[in-house]
Design an enzyme around this catalytic site. Structure first.
Site, short mmCIF file in Angstrom:
data_model
loop_
_atom_site.label_atom_id
_atom_site.label_comp_id
_atom_site.label_asym_id
_atom_site.label_seq_id
_atom_site.Cartn_x
_atom_site.Cartn_y
_atom_site.Cartn_z
N THR A 1 -3.75 -9.30 -3.61
CA THR A 1 -4.73 -9.61 -4.65
C THR A 1 -4.43 -8.70 -5.84
O THR A 1 -4.51 -7.47 -5.71
CB THR A 1 -6.16 -9.32 -4.14
OG1 THR A 1 -6.36 -10.09 -2.96
CG2 THR A 1 -7.19 -9.71 -5.18
N LYS B 1 -9.10 -16.30 -6.57
CA LYS B 1 -9.39 -15.21 -5.64
C LYS B 1 -10.44 -14.24 -6.18
O LYS B 1 -11.37 -13.85 -5.47
CB LYS B 1 -8.07 -14.46 -5.35
CG LYS B 1 -8.21 -13.18 -4.57
CD LYS B 1 -8.60 -13.42 -3.14
CE LYS B 1 -8.95 -12.12 -2.45
NZ LYS B 1 -9.42 -12.33 -1.09
N LYS C 1 -11.58 -2.63 -6.10
CA LYS C 1 -10.45 -3.13 -6.89
C LYS C 1 -10.69 -4.58 -7.33
O LYS C 1 -10.55 -4.92 -8.50
CB LYS C 1 -9.17 -3.04 -6.05
CG LYS C 1 -7.94 -3.59 -6.77
CD LYS C 1 -6.76 -3.77 -5.85
CE LYS C 1 -6.77 -5.11 -5.18
NZ LYS C 1 -5.53 -5.44 -4.47
P1 NAD Z 1 -3.14 -2.20 3.40
O1 NAD Z 1 -3.31 -0.99 2.55
O2 NAD Z 1 -3.51 -2.15 4.85
O3 NAD Z 1 -1.62 -2.71 3.32
C1 NAD Z 1 -0.79 -2.56 2.20
C2 NAD Z 1 0.55 -2.07 2.73
O4 NAD Z 1 1.47 -2.01 1.63
C3 NAD Z 1 0.46 -0.66 3.32
O5 NAD Z 1 0.90 -0.69 4.68
C4 NAD Z 1 1.38 0.16 2.43
O6 NAD Z 1 2.07 1.20 3.12
C5 NAD Z 1 2.32 -0.90 1.90
N1 NAD Z 1 3.01 -0.51 0.67
C6 NAD Z 1 2.51 0.15 -0.41
N2 NAD Z 1 3.48 0.32 -1.34
C7 NAD Z 1 4.60 -0.23 -0.83
C8 NAD Z 1 5.94 -0.36 -1.31
N3 NAD Z 1 6.29 0.11 -2.52
N4 NAD Z 1 6.85 -0.98 -0.53
C9 NAD Z 1 6.50 -1.45 0.70
N5 NAD Z 1 5.24 -1.36 1.22
C10 NAD Z 1 4.31 -0.76 0.45
O7 NAD Z 1 -3.94 -3.37 2.65
P2 NAD Z 1 -4.35 -4.78 3.26
O8 NAD Z 1 -5.74 -4.72 3.72
O9 NAD Z 1 -3.27 -5.29 4.14
O10 NAD Z 1 -4.37 -5.63 1.90
C11 NAD Z 1 -3.19 -6.04 1.27
C12 NAD Z 1 -3.56 -6.93 0.09
O11 NAD Z 1 -4.32 -8.04 0.57
C13 NAD Z 1 -4.41 -6.24 -0.98
O12 NAD Z 1 -4.00 -6.69 -2.25
C14 NAD Z 1 -5.82 -6.71 -0.65
O13 NAD Z 1 -6.65 -6.71 -1.79
C15 NAD Z 1 -5.55 -8.10 -0.12
N6 NAD Z 1 -6.53 -8.62 0.84
C16 NAD Z 1 -6.99 -7.84 1.87
C17 NAD Z 1 -7.91 -8.38 2.76
C18 NAD Z 1 -8.44 -7.58 3.94
O14 NAD Z 1 -9.41 -8.03 4.57
N7 NAD Z 1 -7.85 -6.45 4.29
C19 NAD Z 1 -8.37 -9.69 2.60
C20 NAD Z 1 -7.86 -10.46 1.57
C21 NAD Z 1 -6.94 -9.91 0.69
#
Ligand code: NAD
Length: 294
Positions: A90, A165, A240
């Site tokens: 997102t 979204k 965010k």
């Molecule tokens: P998260 O923080 O668990 O996962 C993000 C991952 O990206 C982490 O493991 C981090 O180490 C990795 N990362 C960061 N920088 C990086 C890089 N340069 N190279 C490789 N990996 C890197 O977050 P999440 O909950 O999995 O959410 C991910 C996305 O999905 C976000 O944008 C969030 O807004 C969106 N989202 C989350 C949910 C939810 O319920 N968790 C639901 C819908 C959307």
């Protein structure tokens, strides 16, 4: 569908189960995460170049727009011509458009495809995808959306997925707060939380926040509330998304007072209180501990 070579970058709460589902469906999936996390059935790679080289499709699931831009800049230059770049994070509409433009100028196809459905949807393969991009790019991505989700809507050109979204999550932030404050009020009125759930989940106050992700521990289906509010969907990620929706509302001159109030409450919770690192449903203990005087 033939077996695809898929590179998956960002194996966090959402990315890991999504990548695992693609591997389970028979695709060859390589993954990379700076934190060193991995996922079932996914081959761990040492860096971005190793993940994207020879991939037919590269999928990113990252925390925000600036990280997406950095990762995309590294990934796009090493992707093979005609490959597809799908960003499921997102992010702001501008980062999504910028990433699509960069991919297209490098001879790639691109889709911005943020998701709804949380970690339950990611592990169960029942996410909803909201996608922006050309019809050609969308139709190439659609079979993968079918594996990772139950619905994919092609919302329009690049950036439209992100627009859908942030509108959805503005509703989610406001309804979670409304659900939590109703539980806090019910507590003070001496109502049992289970009875509150039984009534509201089958009455006109029902919502995804109440029915599928109940913020009260021990009530409703299992949710982060049952795991001491470990995310799940972290409060800072909701903050965010609410920031992104207010940024978009300003740009479009839209009046969004509930979204603005939800933003200020999550900002206070994450930045000045103890909300950082907790699930966004931890707004319930916060509100339950307060009175009208604060
Ligand atoms: P998260 O923080 O668990 O996962 C993000 C991952 O990206 C982490 O493991 C981090 O180490 C990795 N990362 C960061 N920088 C990086 C890089 N340069 N190279 C490789 N990996 C890197 O977050 P999440 O909950 O999995 O959410 C991910 C996305 O999905 C976000 O944008 C969030 O807004 C969106 N989202 C989350 C949910 C939810 O319920 N968790 C639901 C819908 C959307």
């Amino acid at each position: 569908m033939s077996t695809l070579s898929i590179g998956f970058i960002g194996l966090g709460n959402m990315g890991a189960p999504m990548a695992a589902n693609l591997a389970k469906a028979g695709h060859s999936v390589k993954g990379f995460d700076v934190a060193g996390t991995t996922a079932e059935g996914v081959t761990q790679a040492d860096d971005i170049a190793a993940v994207v080289k020879d991939a037919d499709v590269v999928i990113t699931m990252l925390p925000n727009g600036s990280i997406l831009r950095q990762v995309a800049a590294q990934a796009i230059k090493d992707m093979k011509p005609g490959a597809l770049f799908i960003d499921c994070s997102t992010v702001d509409v501008e980062s999504a458009r910028n990433t699509s433009e960069a991919a297209e100028s490098a001879g790639l196809l691109a889709v911005d495809a943020p998701v709804s459905g949380g970690i339950g949807g990611a592990s169960g393969g029942t996410l909803t995808f909201m996608a922006g991009g050309t019809p050609e790019a969308f139709s190439k991505a659609a079979p993968l959306f079918e594996i990772m989700g139950q619905k994919a809507v092609h919302c329009g050109e690049a950036g439209s997925g992100q627009a859908a979204k942030i509108c959805n999550n503005m509703i989610l932030g406001a309804t979670m707060i409304a659900t939590c404050e109703a539980f806090a009020l019910a507590d003070k009125l001496g109502l049992d939380r289970q009875k509150m759930f039984d009534v509201v989940s089958t009455s006109s106050g029902y919502s995804w926040s109440m029915n599928a992700y109940c913020p009260a521990p021990g009530v409703g289906p299992t949710s982060p509330a049952d795991n001491d509010y470990q995310p799940g969907f972290a409060a800072e990620l909701m903050l965010k998304d609410l920031g992104l929706s207010q940024q978009a509302a300003e740009m479009a001159n839209a009046d969004t007072p509930m979204g603005a109030l939800a933003l200020s409450l999550y900002k206070q919770f994450v930045e000045d209180e103890d909300g950082l690192g907790k699930d966004f449903s931890a707004m319930l203990p916060r509100l339950a501990a307060r009175s009208r005087d604060g």
